[in-house]
Scaffold this motif. Structure first.
Motif: not given
Length: 136
Positions: A1-30
């Motif tokens: 799964m580590s080399g696999e490409l995932l959408t924001k919602s799949k990443i959120a599921d994998a990390l146990g958080t919500n997609p909005m938090r992933v989106t904010r992390f992406i924007e914050r860390n560019k």
């Protein structure tokens, strides 16, 4: 799964958080998407190790919980606001009813005074009539 490409919602599921938090992390860390499929952006899960660490810190968990505002909380807040507005409305209504009652009492008092004055005028008219008869 580590080399696999995932959408924001799949990443959120994998990390146990919500997609909005992933989106904010992406924007914050560019973080840039590795690949785009139509409108979907795909990312490597390994780009989110910092977010995973952040999510596992007790402070982050408390902060996330303190910022969370569920639908139930929102409904309870709205109910409370409605109850407060209902109380204010009831107080205004009660105040207006008291004002109306006061005005009714004032009208009754003036009406009684008017009737007394009419009675006094009638007595005066009778006295004038009697005096006129006596003088004739």
């Amino acid at each position: 799964m580590s080399g696999e490409l995932l959408t924001k919602s799949k990443i959120a599921d994998a990390l146990g958080t919500n997609p909005m938090r992933v989106t904010r992390f992406i924007e914050r860390n560019k973080i840039n998407a590795v690949k785009k499929e139509g409108k979907r952006e795909l990312f490597k899960l390994t780009d989110f190790n910092a977010l995973k660490k952040e999510l596992n810190e007790p402070e982050a968990k408390k902060e996330a919980q303190s910022h969370a505002f569920s639908k139930d909380d929102y409904i309870l807040t709205l109910k409370k606001q409605l109850e407060d507005q209902q109380k204010q409305f009831d107080e205004v209504l009660k105040s207006k009813e008291e004002t109306i009652d006061s005005l009714k009492e004032t009208i009754a008092t003036y009406k009684h005074a008017y009737e007394d004055m009419n009675d006094q005028l009638a007595v005066k008219d009778n006295q004038i009539s009697s005096l006129t008869k006596l003088t004739n």
